[in-house]
Write a protein that holds these residues in place. Sequence first.
Motif, PDB file in Angstrom:
ATOM      1  N   ILE A 169      -9.848   4.599  -0.972  1.00  0.00           N
ATOM      2  CA  ILE A 169     -10.693   3.422  -1.157  1.00  0.00           C
ATOM      3  C   ILE A 169     -11.975   3.640  -0.363  1.00  0.00           C
ATOM      4  CG2 ILE A 169     -10.925   0.932  -0.875  1.00  0.00           C
ATOM      5  CD1 ILE A 169      -8.765   1.612  -2.871  1.00  0.00           C
TER       6      ILE A 169
ATOM      7  N   ASP B 176      -5.255  -4.904  -8.275  1.00  0.00           N
ATOM      8  CA  ASP B 176      -4.395  -3.748  -8.015  1.00  0.00           C
ATOM      9  C   ASP B 176      -5.120  -2.450  -8.355  1.00  0.00           C
ATOM     10  OD1 ASP B 176      -2.472  -5.600  -7.363  1.00  0.00           O
ATOM     11  OD2 ASP B 176      -1.214  -5.232  -9.120  1.00  0.00           O
ATOM     12  N   ILE B 177      -4.812  -1.410  -7.588  1.00  0.00           N
ATOM     13  CA  ILE B 177      -5.396  -0.081  -7.788  1.00  0.00           C
ATOM     14  C   ILE B 177      -4.264   0.892  -8.116  1.00  0.00           C
ATOM     15  CG2 ILE B 177      -6.746   1.783  -6.758  1.00  0.00           C
ATOM     16  CD1 ILE B 177      -8.363  -0.775  -7.125  1.00  0.00           C
TER      17      ILE B 177
ATOM     18  N   ILE C  95      -1.722  -1.300  -3.927  1.00  0.00           N
ATOM     19  CA  ILE C  95      -2.483  -0.046  -4.026  1.00  0.00           C
ATOM     20  C   ILE C  95      -1.469   1.070  -4.167  1.00  0.00           C
ATOM     21  CG2 ILE C  95      -4.040   1.527  -2.819  1.00  0.00           C
ATOM     22  CD1 ILE C  95      -5.251  -0.920  -1.421  1.00  0.00           C
TER      23      ILE C  95
ATOM     24  N   VAL D  39     -11.066  -5.181  -2.103  1.00  0.00           N
ATOM     25  CA  VAL D  39     -10.050  -4.912  -3.122  1.00  0.00           C
ATOM     26  C   VAL D  39      -9.503  -6.251  -3.615  1.00  0.00           C
ATOM     27  CG1 VAL D  39      -7.962  -3.623  -3.697  1.00  0.00           C
ATOM     28  CG2 VAL D  39      -9.508  -2.773  -1.909  1.00  0.00           C
TER      29      VAL D  39
ATOM     30  N   VAL E  89      -8.721  -5.858   1.991  1.00  0.00           N
ATOM     31  CA  VAL E  89      -7.674  -5.940   0.968  1.00  0.00           C
ATOM     32  C   VAL E  89      -7.206  -7.388   0.914  1.00  0.00           C
ATOM     33  CG1 VAL E  89      -5.428  -5.103   0.210  1.00  0.00           C
ATOM     34  CG2 VAL E  89      -6.990  -3.554   1.419  1.00  0.00           C
TER      35      VAL E  89
ATOM     36  N   ILE F  35       0.870  -1.178   0.000  1.00  0.00           N
ATOM     37  CA  ILE F  35       0.000   0.000   0.000  1.00  0.00           C
ATOM     38  C   ILE F  35       0.904   1.224   0.000  1.00  0.00           C
ATOM     39  CG2 ILE F  35      -1.737   1.277   1.315  1.00  0.00           C
ATOM     40  CD1 ILE F  35      -2.668  -1.468   2.414  1.00  0.00           C
TER      41      ILE F  35
END
Length: 203
Positions: A157, A166-167, A151, A163, A145, A133
Amino acid sequence: MDQKQRMLAGLPYKAWLDGLPEEHQACKRKLFELNTMEPDDQPAGIPKLLGELFGGVGERPWLEPPFHCDYGSNITVGDDFYANFNLTILDVGKVTIGSHAFIAPNVSIYTAGHPVHPESRNSGYEYGIPVTIGNNVWLGGNTVVLPGITIGDNVVIGAGSVVTKDIPSNVIAAGNPCRVIRQITAEDRNYYFKHRKFDVTDF
């Protein structure tokens, strides 16, 4: 390669061998101390204990008890880490969190998992896949997550998200499964909530 090495390498491992139960028990003792700490002792005691529990901490770490994790030593956080009540981190894999993290209540970060097929699962083998993260990330309340997720930086979020992928950096994402809603822009700096503009200038 022993079972701890297999665990940290993301390979199938058995959690009751090679000293892992003893490490887990030592973590439980630290968590008990943290989660039952007298309020007047918390300002000095919580940052100190997080420094002992986590594998690495930046400046000014803080969380609101209760907190739960498997080992603690597989968690690294940057400067100004803040987590609200009931954070759970299953850190059988590495969990790396950047600086200026905001973690709302009831967030869960899972590196741990089990095989899908029942025969494989009942063998006792499990796995841990790292979670990363970035900096300046805000995880809304009740976010989950899942293992292997990354992330990016400057991400928000939304509450209740799961989640599963991947972001990227600089976005707002939400939902189950969590997906990107929009980019965060320079214009967002002028607002503190939805369409409500700041009435102050010292931000």
